[in-house]
Design an enzyme around this catalytic site. Sequence first.
Site, mmCIF file in Angstrom:
data_model
loop_
_atom_site.group_PDB
_atom_site.id
_atom_site.type_symbol
_atom_site.label_atom_id
_atom_site.label_comp_id
_atom_site.label_asym_id
_atom_site.label_seq_id
_atom_site.Cartn_x
_atom_site.Cartn_y
_atom_site.Cartn_z
ATOM 1 N N THR A 30 0.948 -1.077 -0.012
ATOM 2 C CA THR A 30 0.104 0.079 0.124
ATOM 3 C C THR A 30 0.987 1.232 -0.064
ATOM 4 O OG1 THR A 30 -0.181 0.021 2.379
ATOM 5 C CG2 THR A 30 -1.709 -1.160 1.377
ATOM 6 N N ASN A 32 1.211 4.720 1.031
ATOM 7 C CA ASN A 32 1.114 5.563 2.134
ATOM 8 C C ASN A 32 0.989 6.987 1.797
ATOM 9 O OD1 ASN A 32 1.348 2.697 3.313
ATOM 10 N ND2 ASN A 32 1.222 3.538 5.255
ATOM 11 N N GLU A 117 -3.739 4.751 3.344
ATOM 12 C CA GLU A 117 -2.844 3.737 2.170
ATOM 13 C C GLU A 117 -3.854 3.488 1.076
ATOM 14 O OE1 GLU A 117 -1.655 0.279 4.456
ATOM 15 O OE2 GLU A 117 -2.309 1.223 6.237
HETATM 16 P P1 ADP Z 1 4.879 1.092 3.852
HETATM 17 O O1 ADP Z 1 4.389 0.313 4.861
HETATM 18 O O2 ADP Z 1 6.276 1.684 3.760
HETATM 19 O O3 ADP Z 1 3.962 1.621 2.955
HETATM 20 P P2 ADP Z 1 4.102 -1.361 2.028
HETATM 21 O O4 ADP Z 1 5.170 -2.714 2.449
HETATM 22 O O5 ADP Z 1 3.026 -1.184 2.257
HETATM 23 O O6 ADP Z 1 5.251 -0.388 2.738
HETATM 24 O O7 ADP Z 1 4.741 -0.928 0.566
HETATM 25 C C1 ADP Z 1 4.301 0.106 -0.034
HETATM 26 C C2 ADP Z 1 5.181 0.456 -1.362
HETATM 27 O O8 ADP Z 1 5.406 -0.421 -2.323
HETATM 28 C C3 ADP Z 1 4.423 1.882 -1.876
HETATM 29 O O9 ADP Z 1 4.937 2.840 -1.127
HETATM 30 C C4 ADP Z 1 5.203 1.758 -3.277
HETATM 31 O O10 ADP Z 1 6.425 2.329 -3.478
HETATM 32 C C5 ADP Z 1 5.371 0.101 -3.685
HETATM 33 N N1 ADP Z 1 4.289 -0.538 -4.310
HETATM 34 C C6 ADP Z 1 4.639 -1.301 -5.191
HETATM 35 N N2 ADP Z 1 3.492 -1.969 -5.912
HETATM 36 C C7 ADP Z 1 2.412 -1.203 -5.250
HETATM 37 C C8 ADP Z 1 0.871 -1.305 -5.625
HETATM 38 N N3 ADP Z 1 0.474 -2.182 -6.427
HETATM 39 N N4 ADP Z 1 0.229 -0.279 -4.825
HETATM 40 C C9 ADP Z 1 0.660 0.278 -3.636
HETATM 41 N N5 ADP Z 1 1.916 0.323 -3.581
HETATM 42 C C10 ADP Z 1 3.085 -0.219 -4.489
HETATM 43 N N1 RBF Z 2 -6.505 -3.147 8.313
HETATM 44 C C1 RBF Z 2 -7.257 -3.497 9.387
HETATM 45 O O1 RBF Z 2 -6.856 -3.392 10.443
HETATM 46 N N2 RBF Z 2 -8.816 -3.751 9.246
HETATM 47 C C2 RBF Z 2 -9.318 -3.716 7.916
HETATM 48 O O2 RBF Z 2 -10.518 -3.875 7.660
HETATM 49 C C3 RBF Z 2 -8.267 -3.465 6.947
HETATM 50 N N3 RBF Z 2 -8.784 -3.288 5.534
HETATM 51 C C4 RBF Z 2 -8.131 -2.996 4.323
HETATM 52 C C5 RBF Z 2 -8.458 -3.041 3.340
HETATM 53 C C6 RBF Z 2 -7.621 -2.628 2.207
HETATM 54 C C7 RBF Z 2 -8.436 -2.584 0.623
HETATM 55 C C8 RBF Z 2 -6.360 -2.518 2.275
HETATM 56 C C9 RBF Z 2 -5.496 -2.029 1.426
HETATM 57 C C10 RBF Z 2 -5.861 -2.416 3.776
HETATM 58 C C11 RBF Z 2 -6.654 -2.723 4.892
HETATM 59 N N4 RBF Z 2 -6.278 -2.926 6.186
HETATM 60 C C12 RBF Z 2 -7.003 -3.323 7.087
HETATM 61 C C13 RBF Z 2 -4.982 -2.319 6.366
HETATM 62 C C14 RBF Z 2 -3.655 -3.277 6.424
HETATM 63 O O3 RBF Z 2 -3.720 -3.363 7.723
HETATM 64 C C15 RBF Z 2 -2.515 -2.457 6.089
HETATM 65 O O4 RBF Z 2 -2.536 -2.147 4.738
HETATM 66 C C16 RBF Z 2 -1.309 -3.026 6.608
HETATM 67 O O5 RBF Z 2 -1.148 -3.166 7.704
HETATM 68 C C17 RBF Z 2 -0.039 -2.362 5.770
HETATM 69 O O6 RBF Z 2 0.070 -1.288 6.161
HETATM 70 MG MG MG Z 3 1.944 0.844 3.151
#
Ligand code: ADP
Ligand code: RBF
Ligand code: MG
Length: 184
Positions: A30, A32, A117
């Site tokens: 995701t 952020n 995110e």
């Molecule tokens: P963080 O906790 O730092 O956000 P994540 O494990 O959620 O780490 O990874 C997020 C990063 O991965 C994003 O900031 C982006 O650079 C990269 N990324 C790669 N593919 C995707 C995608 N399909 N959607 C969102 N972020 C993506």
């Molecule tokens: N986290 C939760 O604790 N509860 C949720 O219902 C939840 N729903 C999510 C739905 C989507 C589409 C996405 C992308 C994330 C969701 N998350 C939820 C957040 C998830 O815990 C988080 O993306 C990870 O912790 C990475 O930051």
């Molecule tokens: Mg993230």
Amino acid sequence: MPPVPPYPVFIDSHVIGGFGRGSSDLGIPTANIPASDFLASGIPKGQTGIYFGLAKISGTYGTLVRHTSPEENGSKPPTTEIVKTEKSILPEDGVVLPMVMSVGWNPFYGNSEPSAEVHIVHKFAEQFYGGDIKLAVLGYIRPEQNFVSVDALIEEIMNDIRKAKEFLAEDGFKQIESNEFFRA
Ligand code: ADP
Ligand code: RBF
Ligand code: MG
């Protein structure tokens, strides 16, 4: 049915570092953004939960340097720094893609600060920390929930992605891709 007011809500932001769990724990990265950009967007305040819409990444980006680990920082996000080493541009630069977005405290993880995110429904070859991200939020899917296991959370996110694709296929959504907002 086209987006129902207050949607579409447009958000112009940039990608910051989070806990680093999206990819590692869930296999669902995701991007952020500062939660303040979401709160300032015109979506009724405090409306945490799961949304769907469209996203566009553009501009230069870099790598994320983590100065603390999530473990060290407990329920607060780790301190991070984005280092832009070269003028990197994604092949996807400027392309409008489907997204699902989660806003709130992630009850499953019990964060102490709200996060916003975006999971873009697309396979990127690399990360894009620090990149510009433009979002059109087009609807609300559900409130945040707690889950009994990581697998149950992943399953629900997959379900959100399925719903987002269905909504985006309905009349009145596709044309938002060509909105002035995404052209700038
Ligand atoms: P963080 O906790 O730092 O956000 P994540 O494990 O959620 O780490 O990874 C997020 C990063 O991965 C994003 O900031 C982006 O650079 C990269 N990324 C790669 N593919 C995707 C995608 N399909 N959607 C969102 N972020 C993506
Ligand atoms: N986290 C939760 O604790 N509860 C949720 O219902 C939840 N729903 C999510 C739905 C989507 C589409 C996405 C992308 C994330 C969701 N998350 C939820 C957040 C998830 O815990 C988080 O993306 C990870 O912790 C990475 O930051
Ligand atoms: Mg993230």
